[in-house]
Design a protein around this motif. Structure first.
Motif, PDB file in Angstrom:
ATOM      1  N   ALA A  83       2.423  12.031  -9.904  1.00 20.50           N
ATOM      2  CA  ALA A  83       1.247  12.901  -9.983  1.00 20.50           C
ATOM      3  C   ALA A  83       0.854  13.163 -11.432  1.00 20.50           C
ATOM      4  O   ALA A  83      -0.340  13.261 -11.755  1.00 20.50           O
ATOM      5  CB  ALA A  83       1.519  14.210  -9.257  1.00 20.50           C
ATOM      6  N   ASP A  84       1.826  13.272 -12.312  1.00 17.82           N
ATOM      7  CA  ASP A  84       1.518  13.493 -13.726  1.00 17.82           C
ATOM      8  C   ASP A  84       0.857  12.261 -14.344  1.00 17.82           C
ATOM      9  O   ASP A  84      -0.071  12.374 -15.148  1.00 17.82           O
ATOM     10  CB  ASP A  84       2.799  13.842 -14.493  1.00 17.82           C
ATOM     11  N   PHE A  85       1.340  11.088 -13.986  1.00 16.51           N
ATOM     12  CA  PHE A  85       0.709   9.869 -14.483  1.00 16.51           C
ATOM     13  C   PHE A  85      -0.708   9.735 -13.953  1.00 16.51           C
ATOM     14  O   PHE A  85      -1.642   9.391 -14.687  1.00 16.51           O
ATOM     15  CB  PHE A  85       1.537   8.642 -14.097  1.00 16.51           C
ATOM     16  N   LEU A  86      -0.898  10.015 -12.677  1.00 17.63           N
ATOM     17  CA  LEU A  86      -2.226   9.897 -12.075  1.00 17.63           C
ATOM     18  C   LEU A  86      -3.218  10.824 -12.782  1.00 17.63           C
ATOM     19  O   LEU A  86      -4.369  10.439 -13.047  1.00 17.63           O
ATOM     20  CB  LEU A  86      -2.145  10.235 -10.584  1.00 17.63           C
ATOM     21  N   GLU A 107       7.558   0.682 -10.864  1.00 23.76           N
ATOM     22  CA  GLU A 107       7.008  -0.600 -10.429  1.00 23.76           C
ATOM     23  C   GLU A 107       5.596  -0.419  -9.852  1.00 23.76           C
ATOM     24  O   GLU A 107       4.849  -1.379  -9.713  1.00 23.76           O
ATOM     25  CB  GLU A 107       7.908  -1.265  -9.392  1.00 23.76           C
ATOM     26  N   PHE A 108       5.211   0.844  -9.557  1.00 25.58           N
ATOM     27  CA  PHE A 108       3.873   1.154  -9.064  1.00 25.58           C
ATOM     28  C   PHE A 108       2.904   1.493 -10.194  1.00 25.58           C
ATOM     29  O   PHE A 108       1.732   1.761  -9.931  1.00 25.58           O
ATOM     30  CB  PHE A 108       3.916   2.340  -8.095  1.00 25.58           C
ATOM     31  N   LYS A 109       3.367   1.529 -11.437  1.00 24.67           N
ATOM     32  CA  LYS A 109       2.493   1.926 -12.538  1.00 24.67           C
ATOM     33  C   LYS A 109       1.552   0.796 -12.930  1.00 24.67           C
ATOM     34  O   LYS A 109       1.982  -0.331 -13.196  1.00 24.67           O
ATOM     35  CB  LYS A 109       3.315   2.346 -13.763  1.00 24.67           C
ATOM     36  N   CYS A 110       0.267   1.110 -13.005  1.00 22.87           N
ATOM     37  CA  CYS A 110      -0.734   0.179 -13.522  1.00 22.87           C
ATOM     38  C   CYS A 110      -1.895   1.012 -14.042  1.00 22.87           C
ATOM     39  O   CYS A 110      -2.032   2.189 -13.728  1.00 22.87           O
ATOM     40  CB  CYS A 110      -1.192  -0.808 -12.451  1.00 22.87           C
ATOM     41  N   CYS A 111      -2.741   0.391 -14.840  1.00 23.49           N
ATOM     42  CA  CYS A 111      -3.870   1.077 -15.444  1.00 23.49           C
ATOM     43  C   CYS A 111      -5.128   0.250 -15.216  1.00 23.49           C
ATOM     44  O   CYS A 111      -5.175  -0.890 -15.692  1.00 23.49           O
ATOM     45  CB  CYS A 111      -3.645   1.280 -16.945  1.00 23.49           C
ATOM     46  N   PRO A 112      -6.150   0.818 -14.539  1.00 26.75           N
ATOM     47  CA  PRO A 112      -6.184   2.141 -13.928  1.00 26.75           C
ATOM     48  C   PRO A 112      -5.183   2.246 -12.782  1.00 26.75           C
ATOM     49  O   PRO A 112      -4.633   1.238 -12.341  1.00 26.75           O
ATOM     50  CB  PRO A 112      -7.625   2.263 -13.438  1.00 26.75           C
ATOM     51  N   PRO A 113      -4.946   3.462 -12.301  1.00 27.78           N
ATOM     52  CA  PRO A 113      -3.817   3.676 -11.389  1.00 27.78           C
ATOM     53  C   PRO A 113      -4.165   3.512  -9.910  1.00 27.78           C
ATOM     54  O   PRO A 113      -5.333   3.518  -9.505  1.00 27.78           O
ATOM     55  CB  PRO A 113      -3.434   5.129 -11.677  1.00 27.78           C
ATOM     56  N   ILE A 114      -3.120   3.373  -9.134  1.00 25.63           N
ATOM     57  CA  ILE A 114      -3.221   3.472  -7.672  1.00 25.63           C
ATOM     58  C   ILE A 114      -3.567   4.917  -7.340  1.00 25.63           C
ATOM     59  O   ILE A 114      -2.881   5.851  -7.770  1.00 25.63           O
ATOM     60  CB  ILE A 114      -1.888   3.062  -7.020  1.00 25.63           C
ATOM     61  N   ARG A 115      -4.632   5.103  -6.579  1.00 26.71           N
ATOM     62  CA  ARG A 115      -5.111   6.462  -6.292  1.00 26.71           C
ATOM     63  C   ARG A 115      -4.836   6.846  -4.834  1.00 26.71           C
ATOM     64  O   ARG A 115      -4.113   6.135  -4.123  1.00 26.71           O
ATOM     65  CB  ARG A 115      -6.595   6.563  -6.640  1.00 26.71           C
ATOM     66  N   GLU A 116      -5.423   7.950  -4.421  1.00 21.02           N
ATOM     67  CA  GLU A 116      -5.091   8.537  -3.125  1.00 21.02           C
ATOM     68  C   GLU A 116      -5.660   7.730  -1.956  1.00 21.02           C
ATOM     69  O   GLU A 116      -6.541   6.894  -2.125  1.00 21.02           O
ATOM     70  CB  GLU A 116      -5.627   9.979  -3.058  1.00 21.02           C
ATOM     71  N   ALA A 117      -5.174   8.053  -0.753  1.00 20.38           N
ATOM     72  CA  ALA A 117      -5.557   7.309   0.442  1.00 20.38           C
ATOM     73  C   ALA A 117      -7.060   7.353   0.690  1.00 20.38           C
ATOM     74  O   ALA A 117      -7.668   6.353   1.086  1.00 20.38           O
ATOM     75  CB  ALA A 117      -4.804   7.844   1.659  1.00 20.38           C
ATOM     76  N   ALA A 118      -7.693   8.507   0.467  1.00 24.62           N
ATOM     77  CA  ALA A 118      -9.143   8.599   0.693  1.00 24.62           C
ATOM     78  C   ALA A 118      -9.901   7.681  -0.257  1.00 24.62           C
ATOM     79  O   ALA A 118     -10.906   7.069   0.128  1.00 24.62           O
ATOM     80  CB  ALA A 118      -9.599  10.045   0.524  1.00 24.62           C
ATOM     81  N   ASN A 119      -9.424   7.567  -1.473  1.00 29.06           N
ATOM     82  CA  ASN A 119     -10.032   6.652  -2.442  1.00 29.06           C
ATOM     83  C   ASN A 119      -9.880   5.206  -1.979  1.00 29.06           C
ATOM     84  O   ASN A 119     -10.814   4.408  -2.052  1.00 29.06           O
ATOM     85  CB  ASN A 119      -9.365   6.858  -3.797  1.00 29.06           C
ATOM     86  N   ARG A 120      -8.700   4.875  -1.477  1.00 29.55           N
ATOM     87  CA  ARG A 120      -8.460   3.525  -0.948  1.00 29.55           C
ATOM     88  C   ARG A 120      -9.439   3.202   0.168  1.00 29.55           C
ATOM     89  O   ARG A 120      -9.998   2.087   0.227  1.00 29.55           O
ATOM     90  CB  ARG A 120      -7.020   3.427  -0.439  1.00 29.55           C
ATOM     91  N   ASP A 121      -9.668   4.153   1.068  1.00 28.29           N
ATOM     92  CA  ASP A 121     -10.582   3.915   2.184  1.00 28.29           C
ATOM     93  C   ASP A 121     -12.000   3.635   1.683  1.00 28.29           C
ATOM     94  O   ASP A 121     -12.714   2.782   2.236  1.00 28.29           O
ATOM     95  CB  ASP A 121     -10.595   5.129   3.113  1.00 28.29           C
ATOM     96  N   ALA A 122     -12.400   4.320   0.615  1.00 26.30           N
ATOM     97  CA  ALA A 122     -13.734   4.098   0.070  1.00 26.30           C
ATOM     98  C   ALA A 122     -13.846   2.707  -0.564  1.00 26.30           C
ATOM     99  O   ALA A 122     -14.917   2.086  -0.522  1.00 26.30           O
ATOM    100  CB  ALA A 122     -14.065   5.183  -0.956  1.00 26.30           C
ATOM    101  N   LEU A 123     -12.762   2.206  -1.152  1.00 22.63           N
ATOM    102  CA  LEU A 123     -12.786   0.845  -1.698  1.00 22.63           C
ATOM    103  C   LEU A 123     -12.964  -0.175  -0.582  1.00 22.63           C
ATOM    104  O   LEU A 123     -13.708  -1.163  -0.743  1.00 22.63           O
ATOM    105  CB  LEU A 123     -11.504   0.567  -2.475  1.00 22.63           C
ATOM    106  N   TRP A 124     -12.296   0.025   0.533  1.00 23.51           N
ATOM    107  CA  TRP A 124     -12.478  -0.885   1.666  1.00 23.51           C
ATOM    108  C   TRP A 124     -13.930  -0.874   2.156  1.00 23.51           C
ATOM    109  O   TRP A 124     -14.508  -1.926   2.467  1.00 23.51           O
ATOM    110  CB  TRP A 124     -11.535  -0.508   2.810  1.00 23.51           C
ATOM    111  N   ALA A 125     -14.523   0.310   2.199  1.00 23.97           N
ATOM    112  CA  ALA A 125     -15.923   0.394   2.630  1.00 23.97           C
ATOM    113  C   ALA A 125     -16.827  -0.362   1.658  1.00 23.97           C
ATOM    114  O   ALA A 125     -17.801  -1.016   2.070  1.00 23.97           O
ATOM    115  CB  ALA A 125     -16.352   1.858   2.733  1.00 23.97           C
ATOM    116  N   ALA A 126     -16.498  -0.313   0.368  1.00 21.94           N
ATOM    117  CA  ALA A 126     -17.306  -1.007  -0.638  1.00 21.94           C
ATOM    118  C   ALA A 126     -17.147  -2.515  -0.545  1.00 21.94           C
ATOM    119  O   ALA A 126     -18.086  -3.267  -0.843  1.00 21.94           O
ATOM    120  CB  ALA A 126     -16.937  -0.513  -2.032  1.00 21.94           C
ATOM    121  N   LEU A 127     -15.988  -2.981  -0.162  1.00 17.94           N
ATOM    122  CA  LEU A 127     -15.828  -4.410   0.105  1.00 17.94           C
ATOM    123  C   LEU A 127     -16.677  -4.825   1.304  1.00 17.94           C
ATOM    124  O   LEU A 127     -17.340  -5.871   1.287  1.00 17.94           O
ATOM    125  CB  LEU A 127     -14.363  -4.738   0.389  1.00 17.94           C
TER     126      LEU A 127
END
Length: 458
Positions: free
Chosen positions: A199-202, A274-294
């Motif tokens: 959460a601090d990294f995010l 091993e989950f760290k990347c930039c920009p970061p993996i975000r919350e589930a609701a954000n993930r759902d919006a990315l799928w909608a954009a695809l």
């Protein structure tokens, strides 16, 4: 000739026979069409035949940091994951690919050592902005830049003035600028990451950083008439900017990555860098919006951003650990697992992971099972499942955020320009090397001989 019950073509998924000659697809015929005299026939039965994936976002790090990943291991992992073409990023190798001489160094390191077709991006950094045209003429597919620190000192970012110069430069020869879009002012204002808590990294990489960077990029791209591509879009709040930019006439495309579509911030354990990347993996609701954009086309393609490192750099402190997800071999299965759950089909996955990346790079003979295209094919069993064991992957280092996950979809074979480079055919032919490649494992001598080519922008 290759036959299968499910062949993913631009016109849909159907039983078909794919005729091949000279490394190219010559025809897509009914499944039971007679083979040309003397042609070898390989029947892949109920498997799905997809166009070989095109991954335009891979950090191979060779030369200079080949102990993180090198051309043999990366391209072997790509082949095992159904990827037949990849484009290597210009940073993390030493030297970075920022001049024609450095591109020649990169090509020399790759020549004769690649299992799939490989091309190269160039870099746009503060000290080469007046010399992009020679690098373009040398055959790079476009130019990558950062708007915030890249993580390696030898590849510094561009401020707004230099970004404008880069855009004006590439517009002059209709080049493409691909951009790591995070705004440094927003990042500086966020709390510094430290410690084991995700959460601090995010909080240290807020969506506002992507939003501000993309807004500024699109404004400058419109001013200079430049083509731009937004790399690894993570923040769903920035999607509206992409749509608005296109509506205003900006030539802009955008990608996301398997980890943003399949992993969530809520599930990252403390210390699991091993989950760290930039920009970061975000919350589930954000993930759902990315799928909608695809689904609606706001996002164009899905590529790996494979950015590996040695295990010792993944210390359990999100402030100090290297940022990058290793997933080159796993992307197709990871995306298919989630896509199938959401009602998407194989044709969607092929469009996002083969056709659209090929179009982005201008690879007109890649990314589709159609006459005239390279006979690059992935034989995929979409019903099979497996559990990810990092030790069996071809990645040089056994570090991946997908460890222990059960994924759906197994690559049974991979064909590169009509030559089978991974897997077995229905007659049971399976050499020791090819069998090892299909099953996993990272021993250098367990791989088929390199058959990939170095490719250039055309």
């Amino acid at each position: 000739m290759l036959r299968a019950d499910r062949v993913v073509t631009p016109d849909g998924v159907r039983p078909a026979a794919v005729a091949v000659a000279g490394g190219r697809i010559t025809a897509v015929l009914p499944r039971d069409a007679p083979a040309p005299p003397g042609a070898r026939v390989v029947d892949h039965g109920t498997a799905a035949l997809l166009p070989g994936l095109v991954d335009t976002h891979v950090h191979i790090n060779d030369p200079g940091r080949a102990h993180w990943e090198g051309f043999p291991s990366a391209t072997r992992a790509a082949a095992a994951g159904g990827i037949t073409t990849l484009l290597d990023m210009p940073l993390n190798s030493l030297p970075p690919t920022t001049s024609p001489d450095r591109l020649a160094t990169k090509r020399a390191a790759a020549r004769g050592r690649v299992h799939v077709d490989v091309g190269f991006w160039g870099g746009a950094v503060p000290d080469n902005l007046d010399r992009l045209r020679p690098l373009h003429d040398a055959g790079v597919f476009g130019f990558k830049c950062f708007l915030s620190p890249s993580g390696v000192d030898e590849f510094p970012p561009l401020d707004a003035e230099r970004l404008g110069r880069a855009l004006a430069g590439v517009a002059a020869f209709d080049g493409l600028l691909i951009v790591h879009a995070e705004d440094p002012t927003q990042l500086s204002a966020a709390p510094a990451p430290t410690g084991p808590h995700y959460a601090d990294f995010l909080a240290s990489r807020p969506p506002a950083a992507e939003h501000a960077a993309i807004a500024g990029l699109l404004e400058l791209a419109a001013r200079h008439g430049a083509r731009v591509h937004v790399l690894h879009l993570s923040a769903a709040s920035a999607l509206s900017l992409i749509a608005e930019g296109r509506a205003a006439g900006v030539v802009v495309t955008a990608e996301t990555c398997p980890h943003f579509l399949t992993l969530t911030a809520e599930e990252v354990p403390d210390g699991a860098t091993e989950f760290k990347c930039c920009p970061p993996i975000r919350e589930a609701a954000n993930r759902d919006a990315l799928w909608a954009a695809l689904a609606d086309g706001t996002l164009d393609c899905v590529v790996s951003d494979h950015s590996p490192c040695t295990a010792d750099l993944k210390v359990p402190d999100f402030g100090r650990a290297w940022g990058g997800i290793a997933s080159l071999q796993l992307g197709l299965s990871a995306v298919w697992t989630a896509a199938a759950e959401r009602g998407h089909g194989l044709a969607d996955v092929a469009r996002w992971m083969a056709t659209a990346p090929a179009r982005l790079a201008g690879l007109h003979h890649k990314g589709a099972i159609a006459p005239g295209h390279d006979a690059d094919l992935a034989v995929f069993d979409p019903e099979a499942t497996f559990t990810v064991d990092p030790a069996t992957l071809h990645h040089r280092n056994p570090v991946t955020a997908y460890a222990g996950r059960t994924l759906r979809g197994v690559v049974r074979a991979t064909w590169l320009r009509g030559t089978r480079i991974v897997g077995e055919d229905t007659e049971g032919e399976d050499t020791e090397a090819e069998g090892a490649a299909a099953r996993g494992g990272n021993a250098e001598d367990a791989a088929p001989p390199p058959t990939g080519r170095l490719i250039e922008r055309t």
